[in-house]
Design an enzyme around this catalytic site. Structure first.
Site, mmCIF file in Angstrom:
data_model
loop_
_atom_site.group_PDB
_atom_site.id
_atom_site.type_symbol
_atom_site.label_atom_id
_atom_site.label_comp_id
_atom_site.label_asym_id
_atom_site.label_seq_id
_atom_site.Cartn_x
_atom_site.Cartn_y
_atom_site.Cartn_z
ATOM 1 N N GLN A 1 -45.259 -72.349 -0.396
ATOM 2 C CA GLN A 1 -45.894 -71.834 -1.470
ATOM 3 C C GLN A 1 -46.197 -70.578 -1.937
ATOM 4 O O GLN A 1 -46.766 -69.460 -2.314
ATOM 5 C CB GLN A 1 -47.655 -72.288 -0.507
ATOM 6 C CG GLN A 1 -48.330 -74.228 -0.838
ATOM 7 C CD GLN A 1 -48.183 -74.704 -2.613
ATOM 8 O OE1 GLN A 1 -48.805 -73.399 -2.838
ATOM 9 N NE2 GLN A 1 -47.946 -76.002 -2.507
ATOM 10 N N SER A 2 -44.782 -69.888 -2.525
ATOM 11 C CA SER A 2 -44.818 -68.807 -2.521
ATOM 12 C C SER A 2 -45.458 -67.876 -3.888
ATOM 13 O O SER A 2 -45.264 -69.110 -5.373
ATOM 14 C CB SER A 2 -43.455 -68.380 -2.588
ATOM 15 O OG SER A 2 -42.985 -67.349 -3.304
ATOM 16 N N ASN A 3 -47.067 -67.292 -3.423
ATOM 17 C CA ASN A 3 -47.299 -66.829 -4.934
ATOM 18 C C ASN A 3 -46.338 -65.831 -5.432
ATOM 19 O O ASN A 3 -46.011 -66.247 -6.708
ATOM 20 C CB ASN A 3 -48.433 -65.862 -3.941
ATOM 21 C CG ASN A 3 -49.358 -66.462 -3.711
ATOM 22 O OD1 ASN A 3 -49.819 -67.963 -3.885
ATOM 23 N ND2 ASN A 3 -49.752 -65.866 -2.230
#
Ligand SMILES: Cc1ncc(COP(=O)(O)O)c(C=O)c1O
Length: 355
Positions: free
Chosen positions: A91-93
């Site tokens: 879920q990399s920002n």
């Protein structure tokens, strides 16, 4: 107030000049607001608490990466590149902000992500899809080396077809990227004025902490910068932050300004990367209910839980105001809906006609 010694004035004007001279593409909505959080302050017995709203930087629903990407993506202004590649966790920002930034700069983005299998593209995966970011997902493998190798291999494939990829490393945590947070400290110093302050922030790949620590030395010398690790142990984080800060200082024409012993990191509040902790969940609910402030379970929820812990155990000085840096990450919340199912009563009421 006594005037600053002339030596420092000269150094600072050179630093200001160098900070403007290093390549940067404007991406973030700045300055971000600095808001009072009086009910949380009273709850924790603190003299004052302010939240620096870097969740409002305006790129892909906000976050700290916008400031770093302003420096990391500066080379793309040359027109030499047509696609930006980067890497991250499930879920990399950072990955999704990079995709948003690439689009803002008229470029395409491709992402290499890795982690446990995902059933649905929720949260940041949804945003990545909206940005048209082609994604390669390494199943059950989020090791930094695997992600970096997959990105390099993809870049080679792209070059072979005539594309011109620009690669951004994990988290955008480079000496250039950390300058975004040196700049943020200058911004915060202008908002706060001089005086003691304790600044608390989440730490992942260390670029933010490196910039904050160096920026404090330069622009807010009375500040104590406190990093809360979300998943890794404190010692390697302090070493990496000092290394990055030395690289950023060199870009400003300065010798290293701090060693790893000068970087304060707490790791007692960390958990498995990408997994919510109970303390983080409580901090999310208390922040939402006391201040209307939204946090995420992976970064800012854990950082807020750490801040609560340090405030309650007296590690933070209750008489010195605290600034909590809200580093964003809110789209992640929408992939954790199950964790908050029981957060408030929800009663289904059937309309009379349906009974
Ligand atoms: C919301 C959020 N907060 C904090 C961090 C940590 O920043 P850094 O990687 O610079 O340590 C990240 C990194 O991905 C993030 O996405």
């Amino acid at each position: 107030m006594a005037a600053a010694p002339p030596g420092r004035e000269i150094v600072m004007s050179l630093v200001e000049e160098r900070l403007e001279a290093v390549g940067r593409v404007p991406l973030a909505v700045l300055p971000t607001p600095l808001q009072e959080a009086p009910r949380l302050a009273a709850h924790l017995g603190l003299a004052g608490l302010l939240v620096k709203r870097d969740d409002l930087t305006g790129l892909a629903m906000g976050g700290n990466k916008a400031r770093k990407l302003e420096y990391d993506l500066a080379p793309t202004a040359s027109g030499e590149f047509d696609v930006v590649l980067t890497v991250g966790g499930p879920q990399s920002n950072h990955a999704v902000l990079t995709a948003a930034a690439a689009r803002r700069l008229g470029l395409e983005a491709k992402l290499v992500l890795g982690g446990p299998d995902v059933a649905h593209r929720k949260g940041n995966l949804l945003l990545g899809a909206l940005y048209g970011a082609e994604t390669r997902y390494l199943l059950d493998d989020d090791a930094n080396d695997s992600l970096a190798a997959a990105m390099e291999a993809w870049a080679c494939e792209l070059r072979a077809t005539g594309r011109r990829p620009f690669l951004v490393p994990l988290g955008g945590s480079t000496p250039n990227g950390a300058l975004g947070y040196v700049r943020a400290m200058r911004e915060l110093a202008a908002q706060l004025g001089p005086g003691k302050v304790q600044l608390v922030a989440a730490v992942g790949s260390c670029g933010t902490l490196a910039g904050l620590a160096l920026g404090a030395r330069l622009f807010l010398p009375a500040a104590r910068v406190v990093g809360i690790s979300v998943s890794r142990e404190a010692d390697p984080i302090a070493a990496r932050a000092a290394e990055l800060a030395a690289g950023s200082a060199a870009l400003l024409g300065l010798p290293p300004q701090l060693g790893s012993a000068d970087v304060e990191v707490h790791d007692a509040f960390r958990g498995e990367y990408g997994v919510a902790t109970e303390a983080g969940r409580e901090a999310i609910l208390e922040s939402a209910r006391l201040e209307g402030l939204l946090l995420d379970p992976v970064y800012t929820g854990k950082a807020m839980a750490g801040f609560f812990g340090l405030a309650r155990s007296g590690v933070l000085d209750p008489a010195v105001p605290v600034v909590f840096l809200h580093t964003g990450g809110l789209p992640i919340l929408f992939s954790f809906d199950d964790d908050f199912d029981d957060a408030a009563p929800f009663t289904k009421v059937f309309p009379r006609s349906a009974r």
